[in-house]
Each structure stands twice: as C-alpha cells, then as structure tokens.
Design a protein around this motif. Structure first.
Motif, PDB file in Angstrom:
ATOM      1  N   LEU B  57       0.844  -1.200   0.000  1.00 19.28           N
ATOM      2  CA  LEU B  57       0.000   0.000   0.000  1.00 19.28           C
ATOM      3  C   LEU B  57       0.877   1.247   0.000  1.00 19.28           C
ATOM      4  O   LEU B  57       0.650   2.194  -0.754  1.00 19.28           O
ATOM      5  CB  LEU B  57      -0.921  -0.021   1.215  1.00 19.28           C
ATOM      6  N   ALA B  58       1.927   1.216   0.854  1.00 16.12           N
ATOM      7  CA  ALA B  58       2.815   2.382   0.947  1.00 16.12           C
ATOM      8  C   ALA B  58       3.454   2.677  -0.404  1.00 16.12           C
ATOM      9  O   ALA B  58       3.574   3.835  -0.801  1.00 16.12           O
ATOM     10  CB  ALA B  58       3.889   2.134   1.996  1.00 16.12           C
ATOM     11  N   LYS B  59       3.852   1.624  -1.112  1.00 14.86           N
ATOM     12  CA  LYS B  59       4.525   1.836  -2.395  1.00 14.86           C
ATOM     13  C   LYS B  59       3.582   2.430  -3.445  1.00 14.86           C
ATOM     14  O   LYS B  59       4.042   3.020  -4.419  1.00 14.86           O
ATOM     15  CB  LYS B  59       5.115   0.523  -2.893  1.00 14.86           C
ATOM     16  N   HIS B  60       2.280   2.278  -3.241  1.00 20.47           N
ATOM     17  CA  HIS B  60       1.325   2.906  -4.165  1.00 20.47           C
ATOM     18  C   HIS B  60       1.286   4.417  -3.981  1.00 20.47           C
ATOM     19  O   HIS B  60       0.984   5.153  -4.903  1.00 20.47           O
ATOM     20  CB  HIS B  60      -0.075   2.345  -3.933  1.00 20.47           C
ATOM     21  N   MET B  61       1.575   4.856  -2.750  1.00 17.06           N
ATOM     22  CA  MET B  61       1.464   6.290  -2.467  1.00 17.06           C
ATOM     23  C   MET B  61       2.581   7.067  -3.152  1.00 17.06           C
ATOM     24  O   MET B  61       2.548   8.279  -3.233  1.00 17.06           O
ATOM     25  CB  MET B  61       1.525   6.533  -0.960  1.00 17.06           C
ATOM     26  N   ASN B  62       3.610   6.354  -3.580  1.00 18.95           N
ATOM     27  CA  ASN B  62       4.764   6.992  -4.196  1.00 18.95           C
ATOM     28  C   ASN B  62       4.872   6.600  -5.668  1.00 18.95           C
ATOM     29  O   ASN B  62       5.846   6.900  -6.338  1.00 18.95           O
ATOM     30  CB  ASN B  62       5.997   6.538  -3.410  1.00 18.95           C
ATOM     31  N   ALA B  63       3.839   5.916  -6.149  1.00 15.60           N
ATOM     32  CA  ALA B  63       3.790   5.468  -7.547  1.00 15.60           C
ATOM     33  C   ALA B  63       4.948   4.539  -7.915  1.00 15.60           C
ATOM     34  O   ALA B  63       5.335   4.440  -9.073  1.00 15.60           O
ATOM     35  CB  ALA B  63       3.731   6.649  -8.511  1.00 15.60           C
ATOM     36  N   GLN B  90       7.381  13.656  -5.947  1.00 21.53           N
ATOM     37  CA  GLN B  90       7.868  14.806  -5.190  1.00 21.53           C
ATOM     38  C   GLN B  90       6.893  15.157  -4.073  1.00 21.53           C
ATOM     39  O   GLN B  90       7.309  15.605  -3.005  1.00 21.53           O
ATOM     40  CB  GLN B  90       8.049  15.995  -6.125  1.00 21.53           C
ATOM     41  N   THR B  91       5.609  14.950  -4.317  1.00 19.03           N
ATOM     42  CA  THR B  91       4.608  15.289  -3.312  1.00 19.03           C
ATOM     43  C   THR B  91       4.680  14.338  -2.126  1.00 19.03           C
ATOM     44  O   THR B  91       4.589  14.751  -0.979  1.00 19.03           O
ATOM     45  CB  THR B  91       3.192  15.213  -3.932  1.00 19.03           C
ATOM     46  N   ALA B  92       4.824  13.043  -2.429  1.00 20.57           N
ATOM     47  CA  ALA B  92       4.861  12.051  -1.359  1.00 20.57           C
ATOM     48  C   ALA B  92       6.245  11.424  -1.311  1.00 20.57           C
ATOM     49  O   ALA B  92       6.557  10.544  -2.095  1.00 20.57           O
ATOM     50  CB  ALA B  92       3.794  10.993  -1.600  1.00 20.57           C
ATOM     51  N   GLY B  93       7.084  11.897  -0.423  1.00 22.32           N
ATOM     52  CA  GLY B  93       8.430  11.332  -0.267  1.00 22.32           C
ATOM     53  C   GLY B  93       8.358  10.041   0.511  1.00 22.32           C
ATOM     54  O   GLY B  93       7.430   9.825   1.288  1.00 22.32           O
ATOM     55  N   MET B  94       9.326   9.183   0.288  1.00 18.05           N
ATOM     56  CA  MET B  94       9.247   7.874   0.930  1.00 18.05           C
ATOM     57  C   MET B  94      10.540   7.506   1.649  1.00 18.05           C
ATOM     58  O   MET B  94      11.633   7.686   1.120  1.00 18.05           O
ATOM     59  CB  MET B  94       8.948   6.853  -0.159  1.00 18.05           C
ATOM     60  N   VAL B  95      10.386   6.985   2.851  1.00 22.16           N
ATOM     61  CA  VAL B  95      11.532   6.479   3.616  1.00 22.16           C
ATOM     62  C   VAL B  95      11.345   4.975   3.769  1.00 22.16           C
ATOM     63  O   VAL B  95      10.263   4.525   4.132  1.00 22.16           O
ATOM     64  CB  VAL B  95      11.616   7.153   5.003  1.00 22.16           C
ATOM     65  N   PHE B  96      12.409   4.221   3.452  1.00 25.15           N
ATOM     66  CA  PHE B  96      12.274   2.767   3.450  1.00 25.15           C
ATOM     67  C   PHE B  96      12.835   2.136   4.713  1.00 25.15           C
ATOM     68  O   PHE B  96      13.403   2.807   5.574  1.00 25.15           O
ATOM     69  CB  PHE B  96      12.989   2.181   2.232  1.00 25.15           C
ATOM     70  N   GLN B  97      12.721   0.800   4.747  1.00 24.43           N
ATOM     71  CA  GLN B  97      13.076   0.063   5.950  1.00 24.43           C
ATOM     72  C   GLN B  97      14.578  -0.010   6.185  1.00 24.43           C
ATOM     73  O   GLN B  97      15.061   0.276   7.272  1.00 24.43           O
ATOM     74  CB  GLN B  97      12.512  -1.343   5.792  1.00 24.43           C
ATOM     75  N   ASN B  98      15.320  -0.409   5.150  1.00 22.88           N
ATOM     76  CA  ASN B  98      16.740  -0.685   5.344  1.00 22.88           C
ATOM     77  C   ASN B  98      17.566   0.591   5.196  1.00 22.88           C
ATOM     78  O   ASN B  98      17.638   1.159   4.122  1.00 22.88           O
ATOM     79  CB  ASN B  98      17.189  -1.727   4.313  1.00 22.88           C
ATOM     80  N   PRO B  99      18.185   1.030   6.296  1.00 23.32           N
ATOM     81  CA  PRO B  99      18.902   2.304   6.229  1.00 23.32           C
ATOM     82  C   PRO B  99      20.072   2.281   5.246  1.00 23.32           C
ATOM     83  O   PRO B  99      20.383   3.299   4.631  1.00 23.32           O
ATOM     84  CB  PRO B  99      19.388   2.546   7.652  1.00 23.32           C
ATOM     85  N   ASP B 100      20.713   1.113   5.076  1.00 20.21           N
ATOM     86  CA  ASP B 100      21.884   1.060   4.191  1.00 20.21           C
ATOM     87  C   ASP B 100      21.496   1.155   2.725  1.00 20.21           C
ATOM     88  O   ASP B 100      22.241   1.692   1.918  1.00 20.21           O
ATOM     89  CB  ASP B 100      22.645  -0.251   4.402  1.00 20.21           C
ATOM     90  N   ASN B 101      20.351   0.582   2.382  1.00 18.96           N
ATOM     91  CA  ASN B 101      20.004   0.456   0.972  1.00 18.96           C
ATOM     92  C   ASN B 101      19.279   1.660   0.401  1.00 18.96           C
ATOM     93  O   ASN B 101      18.773   1.599  -0.704  1.00 18.96           O
ATOM     94  CB  ASN B 101      19.135  -0.780   0.754  1.00 18.96           C
ATOM     95  N   ALA B 165      14.309  17.364   1.904  1.00 20.06           N
ATOM     96  CA  ALA B 165      14.960  18.340   1.031  1.00 20.06           C
ATOM     97  C   ALA B 165      14.221  18.483  -0.295  1.00 20.06           C
ATOM     98  O   ALA B 165      14.432  19.430  -1.042  1.00 20.06           O
ATOM     99  CB  ALA B 165      16.410  17.939   0.785  1.00 20.06           C
ATOM    100  N   MET B 166      13.346  17.514  -0.591  1.00 24.96           N
ATOM    101  CA  MET B 166      12.559  17.621  -1.822  1.00 24.96           C
ATOM    102  C   MET B 166      11.283  18.405  -1.573  1.00 24.96           C
ATOM    103  O   MET B 166      10.453  18.557  -2.467  1.00 24.96           O
ATOM    104  CB  MET B 166      12.217  16.221  -2.341  1.00 24.96           C
ATOM    105  N   GLU B 167      11.116  18.883  -0.358  1.00 25.96           N
ATOM    106  CA  GLU B 167       9.946  19.656   0.062  1.00 25.96           C
ATOM    107  C   GLU B 167       8.636  18.975  -0.306  1.00 25.96           C
ATOM    108  O   GLU B 167       7.811  19.529  -1.027  1.00 25.96           O
ATOM    109  CB  GLU B 167      10.023  21.076  -0.514  1.00 25.96           C
ATOM    110  N   PRO B 168       8.441  17.759   0.206  1.00 27.06           N
ATOM    111  CA  PRO B 168       7.189  17.053  -0.085  1.00 27.06           C
ATOM    112  C   PRO B 168       6.068  17.575   0.811  1.00 27.06           C
ATOM    113  O   PRO B 168       6.332  18.177   1.845  1.00 27.06           O
ATOM    114  CB  PRO B 168       7.534  15.610   0.287  1.00 27.06           C
ATOM    115  N   LYS B 169       4.836  17.334   0.388  1.00 28.90           N
ATOM    116  CA  LYS B 169       3.713  17.707   1.242  1.00 28.90           C
ATOM    117  C   LYS B 169       3.418  16.581   2.210  1.00 28.90           C
ATOM    118  O   LYS B 169       2.690  16.751   3.174  1.00 28.90           O
ATOM    119  CB  LYS B 169       2.478  17.965   0.377  1.00 28.90           C
ATOM    120  N   CYS B 170       3.966  15.420   1.893  1.00 33.67           N
ATOM    121  CA  CYS B 170       3.577  14.227   2.618  1.00 33.67           C
ATOM    122  C   CYS B 170       4.783  13.284   2.687  1.00 33.67           C
ATOM    123  O   CYS B 170       5.524  13.171   1.715  1.00 33.67           O
ATOM    124  CB  CYS B 170       2.429  13.600   1.826  1.00 33.67           C
TER     125      CYS B 170
END
Lengths: 274, 285
Positions: B57-63, B90-101, B165-170
């Motif tokens: 579901l999360a990956k859908h929010m970022n296309a 750009q609107t919906a920035g995403m942070v993933f699980q694995n910090p290294d990758n 830094a991408m100034e997302p709204k979400c």
C-alpha cells in the motif's frame, strides 16, 4: 583481513589536495601514471618519489593507509619481481646457480618494475582517498562529457561507478558476516589445496550475490522514489568550476612531467647498475 | 474529485504467482479493495503484521507500484497517469526500511542533496535545503561524515532529511524502525514527531510497533490485503481481542489494563500510556 582493502575509500580530511577540483586529480593521476612509463632511470624514480611524497604529505592521509592499500597487490608484486629477476637475460651475470641466473638487467628491471607497480597503486589510491566518490564520478562525467555525442551513456556509467564505490565497504562487511556465520556452522576456509578452498568459497558467494541483488533492487527503488530519472535536467549540488589552485596544480604537474621526461631520458646518472 | 492529501478508492494490487519454472499458476491479491483517506497535515498510522499488504500500500502512495484496479490519488493526482509520475513522487516522499540500501551519497550532505538535484533545483537553493533538512532532523553536525560511520537511527534520520529536502507535502515511512534497536527507534520516531509539529507535513507511518502509533490522528489496521480496523488509537486499542486476532501485539500497559479490567477493576477502555494507567488506578480508591 578482508576489510584491509582500502582502495576506493574516501579519507575525509581538510587538505589542499582534498580541495582540488576532481578533474585536476583525475588528469594529474593519469599524468603521474604516464610519467612512470616514459622513463626508466634512477633519477626519474627519485623525482617521481618526490612528487608522490609531496602529494601524500599535502593530502594529510596517513602513510599507513596508503601502505595498507598496497597489500592486495603483494602477490602480483612478488610474481612480477620473481619473473623479471630470473627470466630477464641482459648484461653481466651477477649470480648463477643450478638453473637460475640473475643478470644485471634482470635485477634492474625487477626493482624498477616493483617501484612502478607500487607507485601506480599508491598514486591512484591517493586520488580516491582525497576525492569523495561523488566528486570522482562528477569529474569523470564532466571529463568524458564529449563522448555523449557518440551515444555513450556517460552519466549512467558515472552513477554506476559511484554506487559501486559506496557499496564496497557494505559488501565487505557483509562478506565478513557471512564468513563468520558459515564458520560457526563448521565451514573451513583455511585448509586444503587451492581447489578445495575455491569450493569452500561457494557458500559465501551465493548468499553474497543474493543479498547484493536485493540491495540493488532496494536502492533502485529508493532512487526512483527520490525522482531519479537519469542525467537529463539534473542540477548539481557541487558543480565543478576551476579555481586558481586548480590551475596551479595543473601547471606543477606538467612541469613535473617535463622534468621527469627530460631528466629520465637525457641526464646520464648511474649508481652501480641502476 | 479527490480533496484529501492521499485518497484510495477500491484499490487492488494483483501480482502473478509463479511456480519454480516461472510459469504463471495464478494470481495473488496483495491489496484487495482498500479505501483510505488521509487529510492534509494529519498523522496516520498503518498497522499490520508481515504480509498484510501494508508495504505494498505504501509503495502505491509513491507510484512505485501502480494499482491493477481502483485508483490512488496523491494530492489530487492520479498515480496511474505517467505525466504526473514525478509530481507524485515529489509530493509524497518515501523512507524505506533498510537504512543502508536507501542512502545513495557517500557523504551525508551529498545524499541529502540527491533529491533536489534530480528535481533540477538551483545550486544555491540545494545547499539551503540541505542545511535546513539536516537541521530539522538534528544531523547538521554530521553533514561531512560518511554514512557508513552513522548508527542505524542516524542513517534513517539522514534518509528522512533526504526526503525533506525535496519539500514534499507528505512523507510515507515504510517501517522505518524495523531494523533498528530500541534507542534508534525512539530517535527516529522523535524526529518524525518534531517534523510534524514544525513543518506541518502529512505523515503516514507504516509499522508493526504499536507504541509508535499512539500519537497518530488515525490508525488503520491491515490484514490479508484488507483494512480491518480504522479509528483513533484509543478506539483501536480498546479492542484488544480483535487486535490479537490479527496477530498484532498490544502495548504492555494496555494489556495490563485490559487484564485488570477483566478481573473486575473499574478501568476505562483503551489506556495507552503508563501515566494514564497510574492515574486511573489512583482514581479507584
């Protein structure tokens, strides 16, 4: 042991060399490598040593880091030295026993070859030590930009290189981890002949490859989600612009190149056989 | 016309199931008819155990994934529209699980600058954004360091700064704490809460740690591709038995309060914090 490979690692520090434009460092490294091959005399190597020593000194990278970077080539070095020492037949014979003959020419070639190889690696590692991989790839990208017209994907290649460099330490750490995990299960990497040891590497390589692919997949996703879409329309956080110090570095390196060429070729100076 | 920051309508995501030779042997629905509304400026948490479809579901929010059925709108843009792809991301920035990758740069500040570089922001503004974003997550003093020297929590904060830094709204955080130790987890959650207060961005937190969703405005619980529960954290946590049936762990305090209530103590439902429980227990006498 596996983490000792320091080539391709950035050593963060504030130094004159660090502040130079990456393009300067790439071009000067190439010129330095060239300088090692256009001459073959004692004086020439003395000049090369002075140049390399000055750069290392200015870069504030501890010498032990650079020496550590030489470790992976020890075997290659020994091989080259031994081959040159025994197989080059040139000039008077120095030692002769059974089937082995060491000639003046052989000794000379092997010593100079060893120095060349070491300076080759040290010279290029000082470049990677003092340039952040991003800077390095930026520099490459800019230098190779003309190739874009020939449909060479310069930006993509540069990006791939910088990512590869970033993942070297991570994958090394992972290899270490996998090795320990396999050793804990009784795997033996140290004994047996070469073939047995190579076979023992399979249980390390397979999980390593699997994880590398998984990482690549994750990273591609992370890059896409941050709007990466190739080099088109991309701006630079740290655009490259030549400054006064870059010009000075170019000039100094060119002077060095001319000096080493002239001195190495035309100044007859010999110490014993060298 | 969708008016919310993120809105999904009858969202379906299907993928082919293959056998060992790679032949298609059927299809699986990772998401099956999900409706979701996230108003701008709110903090929404999505809970679910492994394989519940919450990451999909999360990956859908970022296309990154495009729905096979139904529609997903991000700030009024249909994620299926290829022309809107980069705007959506750009609107919906995403942070993933694995910090290294997910850290691309070899120096912290270069990584944070990666997003704005891709957007074609001018050099001066990139520097300004990088500084602001790193300050917002409290990592400004490590800007010149290599990411390999940072702890997991710090790496995740850098990743958050990279998105900021991408100034997302979400901001969509896909299990940002799953690979961290308890300290790193606290660090990241604190950074997210700070952001929400200071920058007024919409936050969507995907997680399976209940403790992290207490501050949320709304909680969705997913199971097997469906939204099975929806409400405020207090409402959700008052339904302890139901949560357990979806293989979710309830915070310890809530469990204790629930157990005491079942034994006949007169405690209110949905206690979330230790202080609340102490307060409620003291009220009893």
């Amino acid at each position: 042991m596996i983490r000792d490979i320091t080539i391709g690692q950035y050593y963060p520090a504030q130094s004159r060399i660090h502040r130079l434009d990456p393009r300067v460092k790439i071009v000067c490294t190439l010129l330095f490598l060239v300088s090692l091959f256009i001459q073959n005399s004692l004086l020439g190597y003395v000049i090369a040593t002075i140049y390399l020593g000055t750069v290392i000194r200015l870069s504030k990278v501890p010498l032990k880091y650079i020496v550590k970077g030489l470790k992976p080539i020890v075997i290659l070095l020994l091989f080259t030295v031994v081959m040159n020492l025994f197989l080059t037949r040139n000039g008077d014979t120095l030692v002769h026993f059974w089937i082995f003959t060491i000639t003046e020419g052989g000794l000379r070639t092997s010593v100079f070859m060893a120095i060349r190889l070491m300076y080759l690696v040290a010279g290029s590692s000082i470049m990677t030590f003092t340039t952040s991989p991003n800077g390095l790839t930026d520099g490459m990208e800019k230098l190779l930009h003309p190739l874009n017209k020939l449909n060479v994907p310069v930006h993509e290649v540069a990006m791939m290189m910088s990512i590869a460099l970033r993942f070297i330490p991570i994958l090394l750490e992972e290899t270490d981890k996998i090795m320990k995990a396999q050793q804990a299960r009784g795997a033996d990497f140290e004994s047996g002949n070469i073939i047995q040891r190579a076979k023992a590497m399979v249980p390390i390589l397979v999980p390593l490859f699997v994880s590398a692919f998984r990482r690549a997949n994750d990273l591609a996703m992370a890059m896409e989600s941050r709007c990466y879409h190739g080099g088109e329309g991309r701006t630079k956080m740290k655009p490259l612009r030549y400054k006064g110090r870059d010009r000075i570095a170019y000039i100094l390196t060119l002077i060095y190149l001319v000096v080493i060429f002239v001195v190495g070729r035309f100044v007859p100076f010999k110490l014993w056989i060298f | 016309m969708p008016t919310e920051m993120i809105q999904a309508e009858k969202l379906i995501y299907e993928y082919d199931k293959r056998d060992e030779e790679g032949n298609i042997i059927g299809s699986e629905r990772a998401i099956d008819g999900v409706d979701i509304d996230v108003p701008a400026g709110s903090f929404v948490a999505i809970l679910g155990h492994n394989g519940s479809g919450k990451s999909t579901l999360a990956k859908h929010m970022n296309a990154i994934l495009v729905p096979t059925g139904g529609t997903m709108w991000v700030d009024g843009r249909d994620t299926k529209d290829p022309d809107e792809l980069w705007n959506v991301r750009q609107t919906a920035g995403m942070v993933f699980q694995n910090p290294d990758n997910q850290i691309i740069g070899t120096v912290v500040e270069e990584d944070v600058g990666f997003g704005p570089e891709n957007l074609g922001v001018s050099t001066d503004e990139i520097w300004q954004r990088v500084e602001e974003s790193l300050k917002a997550v409290g990592m400004l003093d490590r800007r010149k360091d290599s990411p390999n020297k940072l702890s997991g929590g710090q790496k995740q904060r850098v990743a958050i700064a990279g998105v900021l830094a991408m100034e997302p709204k979400c901001i969509v955080l896909d299990e940002p704490t799953a690979m961290l130790d308890p300290n790193g987890r606290k660090e990241v959650i604190r950074a997210v809460e700070e952001l929400r207060k200071k920058k007024n961005v919409t936050v969507i937190l995907i997680t399976h740690y209940m403790e992290e969703v207490i501050e949320a405005d709304q909680v969705f619980v997913m199971d097997d591709g469906h939204i099975v529960m929806h409400g405020t954290p207090r409402e959700i946590f008052s339904r302890v038995d139901e949560l357990k049936s979806y293989r979710m762990d309830v915070p310890q305090v809530t469990m204790l309060a629930e157990a005491l209530r079942k034994r006949g103590l007169n405690l209110p439902k949905g206690i979330l914090r230790r202080e609340e429980l102490v307060e409620a227990l003291c009220q009893l006498r």
